[in-house]
Design an enzyme around this catalytic site. Structure first.
Site: not given
Length: 390
Positions: A174-176
């Site tokens: 979700g971040d990367l």
């Protein structure tokens, strides 16, 4: 010199998504100045440490995604610090932040204000739910982290064993993935500016990015009218494409092509299966029975024996631990483990290298992560000395 060595980035981000995005830019040669809140990025103190958290400047989390950056500490609630920031904006190419929507506006430092100081500025934001400028929703302003994005975006619903609960992926996709898409958007804006002289706003939402990441589930829902769910390591439309237990571990086999299927059947001594199930549709229809046949065969072999039998003929690989990754000659030949200094420790540490390879300007980590406010004088010059005197 890196491919982006002509660019200066003001990095207002913290934790993971934003720092990963600006880390990619730094690896590609950009001059990234990490502007940290009083006390620094929230993850500076996160473990792991080599030995003593009280002696080491930061842990592995911060080191991994902030390598090669400069650091200054500014308080936007302080008039002098705010003025220092605006002086940097005037000469910057890119500003990246990952606050909640509206946070920068509280300090009168939003996109519209900053473009008054630098009309060609590229301003980029990473938020859980995007920015109202590019599409207003009632979720904006809510906090979001990787787990929230994976849950909303469908990743957890299709990850895990069929009879198990929804499961997040191990890495923080979700971040990367959001960070990677944001980096692509920034580079597209840089190219647009080179052609037109125009800066612009770049916005990437974590929820939006997870919908893009789960593209297969989206088209399955549309085509079939049925919501996809978990099915372990198998694939909804391909077989064999799964992980199989061996005598000493797990190996994955991706033999959904008919040529690969015939090779597997020959290795098993079961040419009859290749004749009985000659098409992909046949194999998919009878996947449960065929998987049992393959599982019984792989259970009698070690990982090495299975891979030696199939490698070069069928897509196959062991499920590796990180210890095995560190020993893999491929990883070292591709410079995917990079040693950097760990301030306060008596040895260097290794972090993941950059997978982008280029013939002229290969990206690479450009040294360790910065100490908090380490580059104040270098970045601010006379202003830094005045602030220090005050």
């Amino acid at each position: 010199m890196g491919a982006l060595s002509n660019l200066r980035v003001l990095d207002l981000t913290q934790v993971l998504a934003g720092p990963y995005c600006t880390m990619l830019l730094a690896d590609m040669g950009a001059d990234v100045v990490k502007i940290e809140r009083p006390g620094g990025d929230l993850i500076r103190s996160n473990p792991p440490f080599v030995d003593d958290p009280d002696e080491e400047a930061y842990g592995g989390y911060f080191q991994s995604v902030n390598r090669g950056k400069k650091s200054i500490e500014l308080d936007f609630g302080d008039d002098e610090d705010r003025d220092d920031f605006l002086s940097l904006v005037e000469e910057a190419d890119i500003v990246v932040e990952n606050y909640r929507a509206g946070t920068m506006e509280k300090y009168d430092l939003g996109y519209e204000t900053l473009t008054e100081y630098n009309p060609e500025l590229i301003y980029s934001s990473i938020r859980g739910f995007g920015d109202p400028r590019t599409g207003k929703t009632d979720r904006q302003g809510q906090p979001s982290f990787d787990l929230i994005a994976q849950a909303l975006g469908g990743v957890m619903e299709i990850t895990g064993q069929e009879d198990g609960p929804p499961t997040k992926t191990g890495p923080g996709v979700g971040d990367l993935f959001t960070a990677t898409l944001n980096c692509i958007g920034i580079l597209a804006a840089v190219n647009h500016r080179a052609q037109t002289g125009e800066g612009q706003y770049v916005d990437t939402g974590m929820y939006d990015s997870m919908l893009s990441f789960t593209e297969r589930a989206i088209y399955q829902q549309s085509y079939t009218g049925e919501a996809p769910s978990r099915q372990g390591n198998s694939h909804p439309t391909l077989f064999p494409y799964d992980a199989f237990e061996t005598a000493d571990g797990y190996t994955v086999i991706a033999a959904f092509g008919t040529n690969h299927w015939k090779e597997v059947c020959a290795a098993m001594g079961r040419e009859d299966l290749a004749e009985e199930y000659p098409t992909a549709a046949d194999r998919l229809e009878h996947r449960d029975a065929l998987r049992e046949e393959m599982a019984a065969w792989t259970a009698e072999l070690t990982n090495d024996e299975l891979i030696d039998t199939l490698e070069g003929r069928v897509p196959v690989a062991p499920v590796q631990t990180t210890e095995e990754i560190f020993e893999d000659p491929h990883v070292h030949a591709r410079d995917m483990l990079v040693s950097v200094e760990q301030p306060g420790a008596d040895r260097e540490v290794e972090i993941a290298g950059n997978p982008i390879k280029m013939s002229k300007t290969t990206p690479e980590p450009r040294g360790r992560a910065p100490l908090l406010d380490e580059h104040r004088e270098e970045v601010l010059g006379d202003e830094a000395e005045t602030t220090a005197d005050d």
